[in-house]
Design a protein around this motif. Structure first.
Motif, PDB file in Angstrom:
ATOM      1  N   LEU A  67      -5.547  -3.592  -8.498  1.00 31.77           N
ATOM      2  CA  LEU A  67      -5.342  -2.339  -7.844  1.00 31.77           C
ATOM      3  C   LEU A  67      -6.407  -2.066  -7.215  1.00 31.77           C
ATOM      4  CD1 LEU A  67      -3.313  -2.565 -10.402  1.00 31.77           C
ATOM      5  CD2 LEU A  67      -3.170  -0.161 -10.137  1.00 31.77           C
ATOM      6  N   ASP A  68      -6.207  -1.661  -5.792  1.00 29.65           N
ATOM      7  CA  ASP A  68      -7.454  -1.024  -5.278  1.00 29.65           C
ATOM      8  C   ASP A  68      -8.665  -2.195  -5.134  1.00 29.65           C
ATOM      9  OD1 ASP A  68      -5.996   1.270  -4.374  1.00 29.65           O
ATOM     10  OD2 ASP A  68      -6.751   2.282  -6.037  1.00 29.65           O
ATOM     11  N   VAL A 124      -5.369   4.119 -11.980  1.00 31.40           N
ATOM     12  CA  VAL A 124      -4.636   4.835 -10.881  1.00 31.40           C
ATOM     13  C   VAL A 124      -3.926   5.974 -11.129  1.00 31.40           C
ATOM     14  CG1 VAL A 124      -3.307   4.523  -8.880  1.00 31.40           C
ATOM     15  CG2 VAL A 124      -4.547   2.747  -9.656  1.00 31.40           C
ATOM     16  N   HIS A 143      -3.159   3.823  -2.234  1.00 31.73           N
ATOM     17  CA  HIS A 143      -3.394   2.745  -3.005  1.00 31.73           C
ATOM     18  C   HIS A 143      -3.051   1.554  -2.800  1.00 31.73           C
ATOM     19  CE1 HIS A 143      -5.372   5.710  -6.159  1.00 31.73           C
ATOM     20  NE2 HIS A 143      -4.237   6.372  -5.795  1.00 31.73           N
ATOM     21  N   ARG A 183       0.712  -1.011  -0.037  1.00 30.11           N
ATOM     22  CA  ARG A 183       0.022   0.025   0.063  1.00 30.11           C
ATOM     23  C   ARG A 183       0.812   1.124   0.059  1.00 30.11           C
ATOM     24  NH1 ARG A 183      -2.928   2.861   4.367  1.00 30.11           N
ATOM     25  NH2 ARG A 183      -4.998   3.799   3.410  1.00 30.11           N
TER      26      ARG A 183
END
Length: 216
Positions: free
Chosen positions: A170-171, A136, A143, A85
Motif C-alpha cells: 500500500l502506497d 491507510v 492511495h 489507485r
C-alpha cells in the motif's frame, strides 16, 4: 491511454494485460455497471476531475455503486498482480470492497472498509477470510494498492519460504503477507462502494492495471 486490453488467443487465463485510466466520456463496454439506491452512480464522472470513475453508494435501498469486469472470469493461479489507485470522498457506515472477487463474494482478494478508521486487506476463500488492518485511513487522500498473487519475483522478496502467499503493498511502503484463505475459485475485478447510511458514500477510482500469465 484510455482502455487497453492485450490478450493472447482470447483467453485471459493464458495471457492478458488489462489497463484502464478511465479517460473519455464513458466506461468501456468491458466493464459492467451496477447501481442501487437513490443517488447511486458508477461511471466516468467529471465532477471531481477528468479520468476517474465515481462509485457512489446511494442514500436508500441496497445502497451501492459497482463496476466489475465483464469478461471471462480468471483463475487466480494465473493472476500475477493487480494495481489500482483510489480516493475515498466521505466515510461512515460502509462496506467498500476493491480488488478481485467472484459474483457471490465468497472468494476474493482485495481491500475492504467496513468499520473503524482504517482499511483492511483481505483474502477470502469459501466464505472464510483472513484480514489485516492497515494504516491507510478512511481519509480523503489518494492511495495506491498493489496486490501480488502469482508474481514470484516480488513474492520471493517478502515471503521466500512460501511462494504461494499473497503480498499486499500500500502506497509503496506498507506490506502485508497472507498465506491462508487464498481463493482458488475464478475471480473478476470488482470495485464497490456500499453504505447503510442515509448519506451517499463516494469512491473515486483513478486507474486499474491487471496482468495474468499462465506458466507453460
Amino acid at each position: 491511454m484510455g482502455f487497453e486490453l492485450n490478450n493472447v488467443l482470447g483467453d485471459p487465463n493464458f495471457y492478458c494485460r488489462i489497463r484502464d485510466d478511465f479517460l473519455g466520456s464513458a466506461l468501456s463496454t468491458n466493464w459492467t455497471q451496477t447501481v442501487s439506491g437513490i443517488g447511486a452512480f458508477s461511471n466516468i464522472d467529471t465532477t471531481y476531475r477528468n479520468g476517474v470513475v465515481r462509485l457512489t453508494a446511494g442514500s436508500s435501498g441496497a445502497n451501492e455503486g459497482i463496476i466489475s469486469w465483464a469478461g471471462t472470469q480468471i483463475n487466480p493461479a494465473y493472476i500475477r498482480y493487480l494495481k489500482f489507485r483510489f480516493q475515498l470522498i466521505n466515510s461512515g457506515n460502509e462496506n467498500h470492497l476493491l480488488g478481485i472477487a467472484n459474483a457471490a463474494l465468497t472468494d476474493g482478494i482485495g481491500l475492504q472498509k467496513i468499520a473503524g478508521a482504517a482499511w483492511t486487506v483481505v483474502t477470502r476463500s469459501g466464505g472464510v477470510s483472513t484480514s489485516s488492518t492497515t494504516t491507510v485511513l478512511a481519509d480523503a487522500a489518494w492511495h495506491t494498492v498493489e496486490i501480488f498473487i502469482k508474481d514470484t519475483d516480488i513474492i520471493s522478496i517478502y515471503s521466500p519460504s512460501n511462494l504461494n502467499a499473497v503480498v499486499f503493498r500500500l502506497d509503496y511502503t506498507e506490506t502485508f503477507i497472507h498465506t491462508t484463505n487464498i481463493p482458488t475459485a475464478n475471480l473478476n475485478m470488482f470495485f464497490r462502494s456500499k453504505t447503510t447510511a442515509a448519506v451517499n458514500r463516494t469512491i473515486l477510482l483513478d486507474y486499474v492495471d491487471m496482468y495474468t500469465e499462465r506458466e507453460l
